[in-house]
Design an enzyme around this catalytic site. Sequence first.
Site, mmCIF file in Angstrom:
data_model
loop_
_atom_site.group_PDB
_atom_site.id
_atom_site.type_symbol
_atom_site.label_atom_id
_atom_site.label_comp_id
_atom_site.label_asym_id
_atom_site.label_seq_id
_atom_site.Cartn_x
_atom_site.Cartn_y
_atom_site.Cartn_z
ATOM 1 N N GLY B 74 47.099 27.875 46.541
ATOM 2 C CA GLY B 74 46.235 27.382 45.691
ATOM 3 C C GLY B 74 46.557 26.953 44.355
ATOM 4 O O GLY B 74 46.128 26.951 43.283
ATOM 5 N N CYS B 132 44.233 18.980 48.809
ATOM 6 C CA CYS B 132 44.689 20.299 48.886
ATOM 7 C C CYS B 132 43.114 21.068 49.426
ATOM 8 O O CYS B 132 42.324 21.076 48.565
ATOM 9 C CB CYS B 132 44.983 20.993 47.568
ATOM 10 S SG CYS B 132 45.349 22.822 47.778
ATOM 11 N N LYS B 167 47.674 11.004 48.228
ATOM 12 C CA LYS B 167 48.004 12.049 49.497
ATOM 13 C C LYS B 167 46.717 12.387 49.977
ATOM 14 O O LYS B 167 45.845 12.775 49.486
ATOM 15 C CB LYS B 167 48.684 13.220 48.977
ATOM 16 C CG LYS B 167 49.216 14.060 50.313
ATOM 17 C CD LYS B 167 50.088 15.306 50.003
ATOM 18 C CE LYS B 167 50.241 16.004 51.161
ATOM 19 N NZ LYS B 167 51.619 16.867 50.837
ATOM 20 N N THR B 195 47.646 19.568 54.573
ATOM 21 C CA THR B 195 47.273 20.545 55.828
ATOM 22 C C THR B 195 45.963 20.312 56.382
ATOM 23 O O THR B 195 45.118 19.975 55.669
ATOM 24 C CB THR B 195 47.468 21.816 55.320
ATOM 25 O OG1 THR B 195 46.537 22.139 54.187
ATOM 26 C CG2 THR B 195 48.970 22.148 54.896
ATOM 27 N N GLY B 245 54.077 15.943 58.571
ATOM 28 C CA GLY B 245 53.296 16.845 59.410
ATOM 29 C C GLY B 245 53.808 17.398 60.272
ATOM 30 O O GLY B 245 54.300 16.902 61.454
ATOM 31 N N THR B 268 57.256 22.111 55.678
ATOM 32 C CA THR B 268 57.423 23.627 56.220
ATOM 33 C C THR B 268 58.716 23.971 56.987
ATOM 34 O O THR B 268 59.640 24.959 56.803
ATOM 35 C CB THR B 268 56.260 23.747 57.262
ATOM 36 O OG1 THR B 268 54.978 23.568 56.776
ATOM 37 C CG2 THR B 268 56.529 25.234 57.969
#
Lengths: 292, 306
Positions: B74, B132, B167, B195, B245, B268
């Site tokens: 968040g 986001c 983005k 994401t 990604g 990630t």
Amino acid sequence: MCHAPAPHTESVTVIANERVAPGVGLVVLEAPRTAASVQPGQFVHLRIAEGADFILRRPFSVFRAGGGRLEILYQVVGRGTRVLADAEPGEGMDLIGPLGNGWRVVEGTAHALVVAGGLGAAPMGMLVEELARRGVAVTLAQGAPTGERLLARELFEATCRRVACATDDGSFGACGFVTGLSADLIERDRPDVVYVCGPEAMERVVATQAEAAGVPCQVSLERLMACGVGACLSCVVSTHHGRKRACVDGPVFDAADVLWEASEDPEAHPAPDPKPPAVAAPDPAAPGRGEA
Amino acid sequence: MSAVDMRVRIGSLELRTPVMTASGTFGSGREYAAFVDLSRLGALVTKGVSLHPWAGNDSPRIAETPSGMLNSIGLQNPGVEAFVANDLNWLATQDVPVIVNVVGHSVEEYAAVATRLDAEEMVSALEVNISCPNVDAGGMVFGTSCPAAAEVVRAVRASTGKTLIVKLSPNVTDIVEIARAVEAEGADAVSLINTLLGMAIDTRTFRPKLARGVGGLSGPAIRPVAVRMVWQVAAAVGIPVVGMGGITCAEDAAEFMLSGATAVAVGTANFMDPAATVRIADGLERFCAERGMTRVSGLIGAARQG
């Protein structure tokens, strides 16, 4: 608050890996660099398995360290810890560590109460050894569902001035919760400090007992964690000073600073559908960093 | 090592390698400085920064999923002033181009953050985050409609002369039209993908695994989706594409460049391997050298040429 030296990555080797209680293992790792610098209450972020199916490391408290080795108590609760439980001596892994702010021992402490519920024993080995080394009289209150699940009893018996146990089924020690023991021990003995780790609901009860008695209390909190180094903000804990990261600001917090109401508790986030689980959920907060 | 020219260009920004960090996975760089020589990154993309402090979402904020993970952080951040005072001033001592990810609840907030950062010489570029999935107001709301995306980019463009990267969200019917809309408003580059909106439910407790319910899926699980979107967008716009990604190794990075990306970001993978960025940058150089390539830019869009 002291800050430990910068963490590092270390390739480690499994020396031993044994089941010490139902669903609980003790893994010994050859990890000389980490063993030499880890402080009580700190953790390591273990890469249990290679491959795209394991995206995340798993954080584990260090139970004991010495002679170039780390001991880690873990509960088999999910995919990651199942793989760890199968690790054979000689297997290699890597870890990031040592991480986090651990237990703080204040000069002049004469008497400490250590409260461990279930796998809450996991960050307590180094702590009781350090307290004993400093000449602090340690009382340990330990609880578990059954006597065979009371972990590391030999070490605790050998190191602590006094050990009191409680089991849910009364198979060892008092019948009941460890919070019953801690209530008496805080009230009667007035220790200089209380150190607590266990399911969060239990930690909260002990923290409340300590606060009522005016005794400083430190808690080790568990959160799901991704980076382990303070970057991703996955593992936050709500405190009076805002949301703090369990990985670098904790995992040990001053209990008085924790906002328990807002902290991680599945029951605090009721789903829109009020249908109850058909089966009681296993304790999701089993500490000792034995995350899925 | 080899004599491969690893430089690529994004707007007015020259990167020494195409490998940068993905916003939100690398803090402000300081957290990883013990593991990574930051000067070996193409650029450091910071966590999202808003005008005022944002508290983020409740815990649990993450869940591991097959070959990936969900997050619903968040955009927790201390606000732009604290960011400048603490993070940016530390970054100023480091030899790495800094790209600040900018978030807002409104067009005005995006513009205000951009204006504030325009004054900071240390900031090489802004990445406007309109993608986001983890905030109720702002974020992806702006990235899922062409007029809204265009409005944000127009306002930010008017607030700064720095290189502007936008983005993009994959949670749209047609990412190409969003890319074209932001290009038309003066974006210097687009980065994709953020994401994918996802969810996981704990069958023991009958509850969502994330406190917020839904979150963003990242990791190798989303890589084919991301490569496909980079392929489509790179063919449709004239500005550089930053691809990301589920990149975990040099071959993954090469795949994005072959599909049309000029640069790539690693997200990630940092969680498993804190040195992933540098490992991938080194590997990409080797990848080119082994194929007799003298410039990494030779990979860009090469899959299209049959």
